[in-house]
Each structure stands twice: as structure tokens, then as C-alpha cells.
Design a protein around this motif. Sequence first.
Motif, mmCIF file in Angstrom:
data_model
loop_
_atom_site.group_PDB
_atom_site.id
_atom_site.type_symbol
_atom_site.label_atom_id
_atom_site.label_comp_id
_atom_site.label_asym_id
_atom_site.label_seq_id
_atom_site.Cartn_x
_atom_site.Cartn_y
_atom_site.Cartn_z
ATOM 1 N N ALA A 37 58.688 38.798 62.610
ATOM 2 C CA ALA A 37 58.368 37.410 62.256
ATOM 3 C C ALA A 37 56.990 37.277 61.621
ATOM 4 O O ALA A 37 56.831 36.527 60.666
ATOM 5 C CB ALA A 37 58.458 36.541 63.502
ATOM 6 N N VAL A 38 56.027 38.003 62.149
ATOM 7 C CA VAL A 38 54.666 37.811 61.600
ATOM 8 C C VAL A 38 54.228 38.953 60.689
ATOM 9 O O VAL A 38 53.236 38.810 59.974
ATOM 10 C CB VAL A 38 53.605 37.629 62.723
ATOM 11 N N GLY A 39 54.968 40.049 60.682
ATOM 12 C CA GLY A 39 54.510 41.220 59.933
ATOM 13 C C GLY A 39 55.280 41.485 58.654
ATOM 14 O O GLY A 39 54.959 42.409 57.928
ATOM 15 N N THR A 40 56.306 40.700 58.378
ATOM 16 C CA THR A 40 57.052 40.912 57.131
ATOM 17 C C THR A 40 56.954 39.652 56.281
ATOM 18 O O THR A 40 56.849 38.544 56.812
ATOM 19 C CB THR A 40 58.543 41.190 57.418
ATOM 20 N N PRO A 41 56.995 39.824 54.974
ATOM 21 C CA PRO A 41 56.894 38.652 54.097
ATOM 22 C C PRO A 41 57.965 37.603 54.392
ATOM 23 O O PRO A 41 57.683 36.422 54.449
ATOM 24 C CB PRO A 41 57.081 39.233 52.710
ATOM 25 N N ARG A 42 59.204 38.072 54.603
ATOM 26 C CA ARG A 42 60.293 37.123 54.843
ATOM 27 C C ARG A 42 60.088 36.398 56.156
ATOM 28 O O ARG A 42 60.286 35.182 56.260
ATOM 29 C CB ARG A 42 61.634 37.852 54.862
ATOM 30 N N GLY A 43 59.702 37.179 57.176
ATOM 31 C CA GLY A 43 59.484 36.586 58.488
ATOM 32 C C GLY A 43 58.390 35.545 58.434
ATOM 33 O O GLY A 43 58.545 34.432 58.954
ATOM 34 N N ARG A 44 57.311 35.906 57.777
ATOM 35 C CA ARG A 44 56.174 34.987 57.681
ATOM 36 C C ARG A 44 56.568 33.723 56.930
ATOM 37 O O ARG A 44 56.189 32.628 57.302
ATOM 38 C CB ARG A 44 55.006 35.680 56.966
ATOM 39 N N HIS A 45 57.349 33.928 55.899
ATOM 40 C CA HIS A 45 57.793 32.782 55.116
ATOM 41 C C HIS A 45 58.632 31.857 55.994
ATOM 42 O O HIS A 45 58.461 30.632 55.987
ATOM 43 C CB HIS A 45 58.585 33.266 53.908
ATOM 44 N N TYR A 46 59.518 32.470 56.740
ATOM 45 C CA TYR A 46 60.414 31.710 57.606
ATOM 46 C C TYR A 46 59.624 30.939 58.658
ATOM 47 O O TYR A 46 59.822 29.746 58.857
ATOM 48 C CB TYR A 46 61.416 32.663 58.278
ATOM 49 N N VAL A 47 58.703 31.653 59.323
ATOM 50 C CA VAL A 47 57.931 31.028 60.399
ATOM 51 C C VAL A 47 57.068 29.904 59.843
ATOM 52 O O VAL A 47 56.983 28.817 60.403
ATOM 53 C CB VAL A 47 57.067 32.088 61.122
ATOM 54 N N ARG A 48 56.458 30.186 58.711
ATOM 55 C CA ARG A 48 55.568 29.191 58.107
ATOM 56 C C ARG A 48 56.349 27.906 57.775
ATOM 57 O O ARG A 48 55.903 26.809 58.068
ATOM 58 C CB ARG A 48 54.959 29.782 56.827
ATOM 59 N N ALA A 49 57.532 28.125 57.165
ATOM 60 C CA ALA A 49 58.348 26.959 56.786
ATOM 61 C C ALA A 49 58.797 26.204 58.031
ATOM 62 O O ALA A 49 58.790 24.965 58.060
ATOM 63 C CB ALA A 49 59.547 27.421 55.975
ATOM 64 N N SER A 50 59.161 26.944 59.089
ATOM 65 C CA SER A 50 59.614 26.297 60.328
ATOM 66 C C SER A 50 58.494 25.459 60.926
ATOM 67 O O SER A 50 58.722 24.308 61.334
ATOM 68 C CB SER A 50 60.021 27.340 61.365
ATOM 69 N N LEU A 51 57.294 26.054 60.974
ATOM 70 C CA LEU A 51 56.164 25.335 61.566
ATOM 71 C C LEU A 51 55.856 24.064 60.769
ATOM 72 O O LEU A 51 55.461 23.054 61.344
ATOM 73 C CB LEU A 51 54.929 26.238 61.631
ATOM 74 N N LYS A 52 56.073 24.168 59.465
ATOM 75 C CA LYS A 52 55.800 23.012 58.611
ATOM 76 C C LYS A 52 56.806 21.888 58.913
ATOM 77 O O LYS A 52 56.440 20.720 59.024
ATOM 78 C CB LYS A 52 55.926 23.452 57.146
ATOM 79 N N ARG A 53 58.087 22.311 59.054
ATOM 80 C CA ARG A 53 59.116 21.304 59.317
ATOM 81 C C ARG A 53 59.006 20.738 60.724
ATOM 82 O O ARG A 53 59.389 19.603 60.983
ATOM 83 C CB ARG A 53 60.503 21.917 59.105
ATOM 84 N N LYS A 54 58.464 21.552 61.620
ATOM 85 C CA LYS A 54 58.369 21.151 63.030
ATOM 86 C C LYS A 54 57.552 19.867 63.181
ATOM 87 O O LYS A 54 57.846 19.022 64.020
ATOM 88 C CB LYS A 54 57.721 22.292 63.825
ATOM 89 N N ILE A 55 56.517 19.747 62.342
ATOM 90 C CA ILE A 55 55.575 18.628 62.451
ATOM 91 C C ILE A 55 56.315 17.279 62.506
ATOM 92 O O ILE A 55 55.975 16.397 63.274
ATOM 93 C CB ILE A 55 54.580 18.654 61.266
ATOM 94 N N LYS A 56 57.384 17.207 61.685
ATOM 95 C CA LYS A 56 58.136 15.954 61.574
ATOM 96 C C LYS A 56 58.763 15.555 62.919
ATOM 97 O O LYS A 56 58.865 14.376 63.240
ATOM 98 C CB LYS A 56 59.229 16.151 60.509
ATOM 99 N N TYR A 57 59.222 16.571 63.681
ATOM 100 C CA TYR A 57 59.959 16.288 64.916
ATOM 101 C C TYR A 57 59.095 16.422 66.156
ATOM 102 O O TYR A 57 59.532 16.131 67.252
ATOM 103 C CB TYR A 57 61.143 17.254 65.051
#
Lengths: 130, 530
Positions: free
Chosen positions: B365-385
Amino acid sequence: MARRKKEDSKLLTETELIIMNAIWPMGECTVHEVVDTLDQTHSFAYNTVSTIMRVLEKKSVLQSRKEGRSHFYSPLLKKLDYESIGIDHLVLNVFDKTPSTLVKRLIDNKNLSETELKEIQHLLNQRLEQ
Amino acid sequence: MSLFQYFAQANLLIVFAASLLAIIDVITTRPNKHFRFLTISKLYRVVALCVCLMPFIVSLVPQSPIFAKTVQVWSGQGPDDFSKNALGKPYVKLQIPILKNELKTDFDNLQVLKLFLISLSIFGFGFMLLKFFRDRKLIKKIIGSSYLIKKHNRVEIYLNDNLKIPFSTYYGRTALLFIPSSLLSSPSNYKMSMLHELAHHRHGDTIWLYFFELLRGIFFINPFVHLLIANAYKYQELACDESIVGHRWYSTSDYCHTLLNVAQLSIGVQNKLVGTACMSTSSSFLKRRINMTLLNETNLSLKKTLPLFFIVFSLIGSISYAAQNVRFDKRISMEMGQNLASRTQASSGIPIVMNQDVLKWLNLAVGTPRGRHYVRASLKRKIKYEKMIKDQIEKFNFPMELMAVPMLESGYQNFDNMTAAGIWSFTPGTARAFGLRVDDEVDERFDPKKLTGAAMRYYLKLQKEFEDWHLSLLAYNSGESRLRRAIIKLGSSDAFELITKSKVLKKENKNYLPKAMAFMIIYHHPELIK
């Protein structure tokens, strides 16, 4: 960058020596006169000779005085003095500080004529008598 | 952008720029037609500047997904999409087997490598600095033993008996020229070498030399920087040759003669001093210079040179832009993982476990580009909820770590796939069981508030049955009945024992708990993906 091993600064460079050899017989002279004298053997431009002579003045080999618009140069370093500097340098750097080796090499030289050898002998005797 | 990141990007650019310019060099060596050497010499300068500044400039440009994931230093396979199970597809099998202790050693090696590179660079810079000051001292000494023969404004010409080769340098805001007195014996040599060195000053070469040497010092360990600079110096010489030969007042053959003469004098000469331009060159280059001077080649006009500039800059710009996405290894070692877990544990209502599986998911999740992208996007969307879910969790008096569950379930995406939907990924059956209306007309799973309420009720039910958060989380994914069967079959109710030993649980279920642990750590430490 090129830097030769530091050597005796009093020794003149090749070009300087050519110019000095022209100046020594003349005594006091101008740059023009030197250029004219050298014209037969070398093709030095006026500026080049002037530059070298100014450098030689800085090296205290020449001295100059200004008269009107022209500079007159006269040798500060005598030819004889320079000859001995040359010999010193030769003995120091080529003949391992032993002058006798230099003389031996000189005498062994086949180019020396009999009269020249006799003159050397005469000079040696003269020096020993002193 | 960290300094190390800048350094790595600039190094990458240097490799690229040097190669590109070397290709141009090959092209311009072709006879008959060539670019103006002065133009190329200027190109080198601008490229060198670009290499230094581009990483800064480009970091100001907003990122676009077009270039994402183009270059990556460590390319461990990402966890694919964490919501794949919500899509009902199996997880992508990991192709890189993660052996025990492997992560730790890798990490240590990388740290050692980084440290080694940094110390090597510092050493290189120090070496160049030392050399530079030594040479400055030497130039001072040369000035002392030289005779000033001409001074015009800020140009001083010196004659030196001990020098062999003419050279020029910019020293103390004065353009200095050193001419060996041996060159005086030939007036044309003297004149031509002086013209050549003056051309260096006129082109500004002597000032740019300092910049190039600084570049060399900073990127000392990169061999391409040496190639770049060597070529830049070559073109400086060629540009000087060009400016003199192109002049109708000066004789080309005299100039060639001088070049040969200086080349002859330079045999056995020490290395060039830092920050000086001198006339001597290698034999192959000498041939080229003389060829260039003697052949009356046609120079391409500036108009025709412009595309060259354009191509070089657009390439360097895009490479630099792409290099923005260089990911540095952010893998976490077991030691760091345990540290993180214990710190998370201190403020967590759910026991945080750290083992090889959790670490694997954390690193994906934190060490691969895809994982980081995924986590980052999730954290961004989380703010709304965030506020809504927090309120619900508080209402049920549940641990806040449940906020991490939608991250791995859906990445906080309120979407539907054929089997599950909503941010909590509820199947229609489960949704109906917890009081949501799911039919052809209405699907209440897309109401995040209602769905969160249902999720909380589901967890309440699970907690009542299993009284263990690990088991509840596992059951949330596998279903209560499957977990119940697994517990009975194995005779153990330890969640981590179940996921390692149970044959009843599916692989997907077994991955779920370590993944949840990893996301809970990330929930508490969002700085991991910064």
C-alpha cells in the motif's frame, strides 16, 4: 596547463636571447634598431620585439630612458655576466656540479682545432699562475 | 521535493541530456553541413542549466495522469485495486515472493546504498573543491611569475616563460590571458593563440567554465556529467576556431599551424587547470578542428538550428516531467513496522498485529506506486464522509479504526459492481438483512449514511457473537457462517491462527485481516504516503 620545473629565472628564453644578442654589440638602441638588425635573420614584428624588450626591462636585463617619443634601451646585464650565468646553469644542471666534467667534455669535442686547444691551455696556465 | 529526490532526478536528466547531445555531436561531425559551433556551445550551456533547474520548474507544474507511473525506481507489483474483492474478482496473485526477512535486508541495503551514494557525492564535491582551490593558488603563482604585457579595461595579457600552452581564465573579475613566451618566436603563433584565447573571453566561456565545474562537482559520481562537460568544452574550442577562421582578416593556414604547434607543445603536459580554457586538444579532436578550419563548410542558419533547440528542450522537459513520478523505495522494515504497530496500538481500539503478512500489505500500500495512488485517492475521498461515519461510530461506541474498513472495501468509492455496492461494499442480501431497501427501484446502499448505519448494526451483531474485533473483521468479509465453520473445524478462535491454518476460509478472506491491519496503521499514520 604547462608548467616546467622551476628553473633559474635569470636564464633568458630563446627569443629573449636572440634579441639580447642583437642588443649587446649595439649598446644603447631603440626597438627599431633591434628590429632592423634582426630583420636579416629573423622576421620579428615590431610589436613582438617591443613586448619582449619591455619584459626584459621588467626582468632588469635592460634599462630604458625616454627621449622625446622614443625609448632608448641599454643592457643592464653584461654579456660576460650572462655567459657566466649560462655556465653556472650548465654546470649545475648538466654536469652534476663538477666543472671539470664540463672542461673534459669540451676538450674531448672533436670540433676543437689545435689553435683553440692551445688557447685553452694558455688560459689555464694563466689562471694557475694567478 | 526532498534534496535527494532532486539529486536523483537531476542525475537522470544528466544521463539523458549527455546522451542526446552526444548524438547531436555525432550528427554534427558529418562533413559539409553542420550547425554553428557557437550555437551548439550555447545549447550545451542552456542544457546544463536546464538539467539543474528543470526538476524545480517541473515540480511546480501540476501532475497529470498522462505521465503517471512512467518511471519508477522500485517496481514491486502493486496490490492492484484493493477493491477487487468488492468487484467479485480474485486478487491478483503476487509475483514477487516475499520471503521472510527479505524486506528487512532490502531496506537495509537500500539505506546503505543511499548513504554510500551521498557520501561518494560529498567526497566528489570536496575533491573538486580542493582541486579548484589548488588551481586558483597555482594561477595566482603563475600571475606572480608572469609579466603583464598588455592591459585593456578588464582584459590583462600576461607573458610567462614557464608556460607551454596559452590559456585564459576569468579571475577576480578580470579576463586573464597567459601566453607562453616561447610562442613569441613565431609572430603568427603568438597572434593566433592570443586571438583564440580572447575569443574564449568574448564568448563568455571562461565564466561558464565555473558553472560547468560546479556541475561536475555536484554530480561527480555521474559519469555522464563528465561526458557532457567534456563535449561542452570541445564545442567552446570549436566555436573559437570558427569565429577566427570565419574572419577575413586572419589567415586560416596560420591558424591551423598554430593549432598544430600548440598541440605539439602540449605533449606531456599536466592536466588542465580547473576553470581555465586552453588551446590544446586530443589528437582526434585536433584532426576534426583542422578539418573544420580548412574545409569551407556551410553553416546552417539560425532558423534551421531552432528546431534543434526545440527538440532538445521538449525532450528534456518531458523527461523531467516524467521523472517527477519517480517513486523512491518507501518500503517499511519489520522493525519499523513493529514500531508503527505499537504506536498505532497505543491509540487504537482494535488490537494491531504486525507480522510478515501485515507488513507485506503495508508495503504494497505505501511502497508501490499503485498502492500509494490508491491509498492517497481513498484518503482524499474519505474526507467527504469522515464526519458522518465518525458520528455513527461514536454512537455505537466502536473503535475509530473502523474508518479504515471502507478504504480497503471500496476505497471510499460509492460505486456498484454486480455483487456489492456502496462505500462499505454490501451485497444486496446483507443490505436487506440490515434494513436497507434494495430492489429495482431503490438501492439504499448508495446512501452512505444509511449504509454506514447498516454496517454499524452488522458489526454490532458480529461483536455480540464473536466478541473479538479480529474475528468480526474476518466475518465481515467471509460471512459469519463460514467463519463459524472454520472455528469449529480448526478448534481455535484465534483470528491469525485461522487465516494461516484454516482450509475453510478462502484466500480472499485470509488476506482481508492483514490488509485491514495495514490500513488501520495507515489510518493512524497518513504521513506514510506523503
